[in-house]
Design a protein around this motif. Sequence first.
Motif, PDB file in Angstrom:
ATOM      1  N   ASP A  87     -13.910  16.308  24.138  1.00  0.00           N
ATOM      2  CA  ASP A  87     -13.396  15.766  22.874  1.00  0.00           C
ATOM      3  C   ASP A  87     -13.931  16.582  21.704  1.00  0.00           C
ATOM      4  O   ASP A  87     -14.745  16.136  20.925  1.00  0.00           O
ATOM      5  CB  ASP A  87     -13.782  14.298  22.728  1.00  0.00           C
ATOM      6  CG  ASP A  87     -15.290  14.099  22.709  1.00  0.00           C
ATOM      7  OD1 ASP A  87     -16.020  14.997  23.172  1.00  0.00           O
ATOM      8  OD2 ASP A  87     -15.733  13.052  22.205  1.00  0.00           O
ATOM      9  N   TRP A  88     -13.461  17.796  21.561  1.00  0.00           N
ATOM     10  CA  TRP A  88     -14.056  18.747  20.645  1.00  0.00           C
ATOM     11  C   TRP A  88     -13.224  18.903  19.385  1.00  0.00           C
ATOM     12  O   TRP A  88     -12.530  19.882  19.198  1.00  0.00           O
ATOM     13  CB  TRP A  88     -14.211  20.082  21.354  1.00  0.00           C
ATOM     14  CG  TRP A  88     -15.297  20.895  20.733  1.00  0.00           C
ATOM     15  CD1 TRP A  88     -15.135  22.067  20.074  1.00  0.00           C
ATOM     16  CD2 TRP A  88     -16.678  20.602  20.708  1.00  0.00           C
ATOM     17  NE1 TRP A  88     -16.342  22.527  19.645  1.00  0.00           N
ATOM     18  CE2 TRP A  88     -17.310  21.639  20.018  1.00  0.00           C
ATOM     19  CE3 TRP A  88     -17.453  19.559  21.187  1.00  0.00           C
ATOM     20  CZ2 TRP A  88     -18.677  21.678  19.806  1.00  0.00           C
ATOM     21  CZ3 TRP A  88     -18.806  19.601  20.980  1.00  0.00           C
ATOM     22  CH2 TRP A  88     -19.396  20.642  20.294  1.00  0.00           C
ATOM     23  N   ALA A  92     -16.613  16.457  15.562  1.00  0.00           N
ATOM     24  CA  ALA A  92     -17.495  16.433  16.730  1.00  0.00           C
ATOM     25  C   ALA A  92     -18.335  17.701  16.781  1.00  0.00           C
ATOM     26  O   ALA A  92     -19.533  17.656  17.063  1.00  0.00           O
ATOM     27  CB  ALA A  92     -16.688  16.272  18.016  1.00  0.00           C
ATOM     28  N   GLN A  96     -22.420  17.713  16.498  1.00  0.00           N
ATOM     29  CA  GLN A  96     -23.210  18.107  17.662  1.00  0.00           C
ATOM     30  C   GLN A  96     -23.934  19.430  17.505  1.00  0.00           C
ATOM     31  O   GLN A  96     -24.955  19.648  18.150  1.00  0.00           O
ATOM     32  CB  GLN A  96     -22.318  18.160  18.898  1.00  0.00           C
ATOM     33  CG  GLN A  96     -21.800  16.791  19.288  1.00  0.00           C
ATOM     34  CD  GLN A  96     -20.940  16.849  20.531  1.00  0.00           C
ATOM     35  OE1 GLN A  96     -21.186  17.640  21.424  1.00  0.00           O
ATOM     36  NE2 GLN A  96     -19.926  16.005  20.584  1.00  0.00           N
TER      37      GLN A  96
END
Length: 190
Positions: A87-88, A92, A96
């Motif tokens: 789920d990039w 995100a 991250q």
Amino acid sequence: ADGEEFPIDASISRILQNGKTFYAVLLRDITRRIEAEARVRSSEQQLAEAQAIAHIGSYELNLRPRNDYYWSDELLRITGLTDVPADWSSPAYAAQIVHPEDRPNLLREFQRMLKVRDTFDIEYRIVRSDGEVRWVRDLAKPTLASDGKVDKLIGTVQDITERKAAESAILAANEFNQQIMTSVNEGIIV
């Protein structure tokens, strides 16, 4: 007939006709295809080596549909990842990898790029999975769908940590020299 060996693609079909079995055999010389595949593999290897030498990774992010992306091996190395999460999305990625102090600026630049449909070019820090902080330059060109909206980004991420360290050292040296010159001018240092 001349004894030359070459690769072939063979297709055999069994045909039943009037109670008899026949075989149709189609043989195709695939020498050119194999040579072309070898050239592609060589080109991909050369690109990977060039990216590693220059510390530049590449990516492609399809915004519509979501979650369709490609990251080069060098980009994974730069970020310290072994694989990109499923789920990039941009938020995100920012959450991250991007240094917390740099996230708002990155997301603002990303939104600007979506709005004006222009090149994305920003420097920011990332925090690798091992905790190491690195500086990167992210440069991407958007491509537009038929409706005029950005549907894809094709970009590069270059590790510029060494350049940033050199810039910082130059600034520190300049400040030190300025302090010395101020002290000399004020008569503190003779």
